[in-house]
Structures are given as structure tokens and as C-alpha cells.
Motif scaffolding. Structure first.
Motif, PDB file in Angstrom:
ATOM      1  N   THR A  31       2.769  11.489   3.969  1.00 44.31           N
ATOM      2  CA  THR A  31       2.659  11.550   2.514  1.00 44.31           C
ATOM      3  C   THR A  31       2.972  12.978   2.074  1.00 44.31           C
ATOM      4  O   THR A  31       2.318  13.929   2.508  1.00 44.31           O
ATOM      5  CB  THR A  31       1.245  11.169   2.027  1.00 44.31           C
ATOM      6  OG1 THR A  31       0.283  11.997   2.679  1.00 44.31           O
ATOM      7  CG2 THR A  31       0.929   9.717   2.332  1.00 44.31           C
ATOM      8  N   GLU A  36      -0.002   9.577  -2.861  1.00 43.43           N
ATOM      9  CA  GLU A  36       0.806   8.525  -2.238  1.00 43.43           C
ATOM     10  C   GLU A  36      -0.018   7.659  -1.285  1.00 43.43           C
ATOM     11  O   GLU A  36       0.416   6.560  -0.915  1.00 43.43           O
ATOM     12  CB  GLU A  36       1.978   9.152  -1.485  1.00 43.43           C
ATOM     13  CG  GLU A  36       2.990   9.825  -2.381  1.00 43.43           C
ATOM     14  CD  GLU A  36       4.060  10.588  -1.626  1.00 43.43           C
ATOM     15  OE1 GLU A  36       5.011  11.041  -2.275  1.00 43.43           O
ATOM     16  OE2 GLU A  36       3.936  10.734  -0.388  1.00 43.43           O
ATOM     17  N   LYS A  40      -0.835   2.846  -0.437  1.00 42.56           N
ATOM     18  CA  LYS A  40      -0.713   2.465   0.972  1.00 42.56           C
ATOM     19  C   LYS A  40      -1.983   1.828   1.533  1.00 42.56           C
ATOM     20  O   LYS A  40      -1.996   1.393   2.686  1.00 42.56           O
ATOM     21  CB  LYS A  40      -0.371   3.696   1.820  1.00 42.56           C
ATOM     22  CG  LYS A  40       1.009   4.279   1.540  1.00 42.56           C
ATOM     23  CD  LYS A  40       1.300   5.460   2.462  1.00 42.56           C
ATOM     24  CE  LYS A  40       2.716   5.984   2.252  1.00 42.56           C
ATOM     25  NZ  LYS A  40       3.030   7.088   3.182  1.00 42.56           N
ATOM     26  N   ALA A  43      -1.602  -1.896   2.817  1.00 42.34           N
ATOM     27  CA  ALA A  43      -0.812  -2.019   4.043  1.00 42.34           C
ATOM     28  C   ALA A  43      -1.575  -1.465   5.246  1.00 42.34           C
ATOM     29  O   ALA A  43      -1.515  -2.029   6.349  1.00 42.34           O
ATOM     30  CB  ALA A  43       0.522  -1.298   3.878  1.00 42.34           C
ATOM     31  N   TYR A  44      -2.305  -0.371   5.041  1.00 41.30           N
ATOM     32  CA  TYR A  44      -3.091   0.216   6.131  1.00 41.30           C
ATOM     33  C   TYR A  44      -4.155  -0.780   6.611  1.00 41.30           C
ATOM     34  O   TYR A  44      -4.328  -0.984   7.816  1.00 41.30           O
ATOM     35  CB  TYR A  44      -3.741   1.512   5.655  1.00 41.30           C
ATOM     36  CG  TYR A  44      -4.622   2.165   6.696  1.00 41.30           C
ATOM     37  CD1 TYR A  44      -4.096   3.081   7.603  1.00 41.30           C
ATOM     38  CD2 TYR A  44      -5.982   1.865   6.782  1.00 41.30           C
ATOM     39  CE1 TYR A  44      -4.899   3.673   8.575  1.00 41.30           C
ATOM     40  CE2 TYR A  44      -6.797   2.456   7.746  1.00 41.30           C
ATOM     41  CZ  TYR A  44      -6.245   3.362   8.638  1.00 41.30           C
ATOM     42  OH  TYR A  44      -7.049   3.942   9.595  1.00 41.30           O
TER      43      TYR A  44
END
Length: 255
Positions: A31, A36, A40, A43-44
């Protein structure tokens, strides 16, 4: 402020000096700018929990208690929704009656999720944290040793280590006109270090390590507080940052 200096203060390592101790620090890999990490989170969690198949995972000294379908089996009167993903709960964490946890979510060890708290999915909570009575957390990261007291709202935000947020405060995440967020980086002395538009329409606040936020304070979308900032009042909030005169520097390690 020089452009290079601006890039430095947007760095996760500057805002979160204890980041290396946070179990999920990989969220900030690759990042360029700290915000940012927020888009995420989903998805993490999907990758972290990919082999768990919409399960409730209760950590113990001997591994996991698996095959549990509802929090009621372990924490009487608490509820979970696993339709969108698994929920992992760390060792010695207490979930009080009336709490509701929606997956996917990770809650660390030695935490307290108190009565009527709502964990609304895509949430990562570190170790030794408190989510107070009637508080709501959605799509956010809360690092270790942080206390989110009663009747708070945390959405699309990053809360650092050892942060305290007092009664009935909110990290607002959407502009009234649904426009792009203006990021506002605030120094510990209350000065506005930088302001810029970013390509996100949903972003709450980014609270550096060891910050203190008093009761009944709402931070507009895109506020970034440097480590050790203390906000003790929200009076005169509409008068273009005049209220920031009430900020005191408590983080002595960084100058």
C-alpha cells in the motif's frame, strides 16, 4: 509541506509505530498510502478464512472449537451470522449477551465484545480490545489494546493500537453529497498538515496509535490523526477546525 514529506505522513509505519506487533500487519503490504488498506479488508478476510467454509471458530489453548453453528452454544444470548463468511474468536475473549457478530470477521484474544454490540462484517479486531455496549463496527480495522466505548460508530476506518474512543462518538464515512472524500491530516498541535481528494467515496477516519478521543465527538470522513493526538471537545465544530485548538500532544516518543 514538500511532496516527499506528505508521502511520509501517509505511511502506515508513521501513523502506527507499533504496527509490527499487529498480527494482521500484512494488510498494509503493497500500500503506497495507508487508506488503501480499507478497501482490501474483505479480500484479506476471504483469503485468511478461505479454508473455514462459513464456520464459527473459537480459539482455545488446544486449537479450535469447530463445528459450532451459533455463538449461543458458547456465549449465551450472543448471536452470529455466518452466511457471508466465517468468524474467528480468539482465546479468552468474552462475547456478552445481545452481541451480534456478522462474518467475515476476526476478533483477537482477551477481548470484550459487550452487550448489544454489533460487528457488521469485514471487521478485524486485534488483541486485548473492548467494543462497548451498543457500539457498531463495520468494514474496519481495530488494532491491539484499543477501547471503543459504548454507543460508538466505527465504519470504513482504521483505529491504531492503544486508542481510546469515548462515549457516543462516531467516525463518519460518507459525504452528504456522496462526493469523493477529502483526506485531512491533522498534526498533534491541531495544524492541518495536508488536505487532498482521494478516489474513495466511503472512508471513515484513520486514528494513529495512542490517540484519545473524548465523548460525543464526530469526525468527518477522511480525518487522519497523527499518533498521540487527544481530542477532548467538539465545541465549535463548524468553525473550520477551530475546535482543534483543544488538541493536546500526548505522544512524546515522536517529535
Amino acid at each position: 509541506m514538500m511532496e516527499k514529506e506528505k508521502e511520509i505522513i501517509y505511511n502506515a509505519g508513521i501513523l502506527f509505530p507499533y504496527l509490527e506487533k499487529f498480527e494482521h500487519k500484512d494488510l498494509f503490504k503493497n500500500t503506497a498510502y495507508v487508506w488503501e488498506a480499507v478497501p482490501k479488508i474483505a479480500a484479506y478476510l476471504k483469503n485468511y478464512l478461505k479454508d473455514t467454509d462459513h464456520a464459527l471458530l473459537i480459539k482455545t489453548r488446544n486449537g479450535y472449537l469447530c463445528g459450532i453453528k451459533t455463538l449461543n452454544h458458547i456465549f449465551a444470548g450472543a448471536f452470529s451470522d455466518l452466511n457471508n463468511g466465517s468468524v474467528e474468536i480468539g482465546e479468552n475473549t468474552i462475547i456478552e449477551p445481545g452481541a451480534f457478530i456478522k462474518g467475515p470477521a476476526i476478533i483477537g484474544r482477551n477481548c470484550e465484545i459487550r452487550h448489544n454490540a454489533y460487528i457488521g462484517g469485514n471487521v478485524i479486531i486485534g488483541n486485548n480490545c473492548v467494543i462497548g455496549h451498543g457500539s457498531e463496527v463495520n468494514n474496519s480495522i481495530i488494532m491491539d489494546y484499543s477501547n471503543i466505548m459504548h454507543f460508538n460508530c466505527i465504519e470504513d476506518s482504521i483505529v491504531g493500537n492503544n486508542v481510546y474512543i469515548g462515549f457516543m462518538s462516531a467516525l463518519l464515512n460518507v459525504r452528504a453529497d456522496n462526493g469523493f472524500i477529502w483526506l485531512k491530516i491533522i498534526a498533534r498541535n491541531g495544524n492541518l498538515l495536508d488536505k487532498k481528494s482521494i478516489p474513495l467515496k466511503r472512508l471513515g477516519a484513520i486514528i494513529g496509535d495512542s490517540c484519545r478521543i473524548g465523548a460525543n465527538i464526530s469526525l468527518n470522513p477522511g480525518f487522519v490523526l497523527m499518533p498521540g493526538t487527544q481530542i477532548i471537545t467538539s465545541q465549535n465544530l463548524a468553525k473550520n477546525f477551530m475546535w482543534l485548538r483543544k488538541i493536546h500532544d500526548t505522544y512524546k516518543e515522536l517529535t
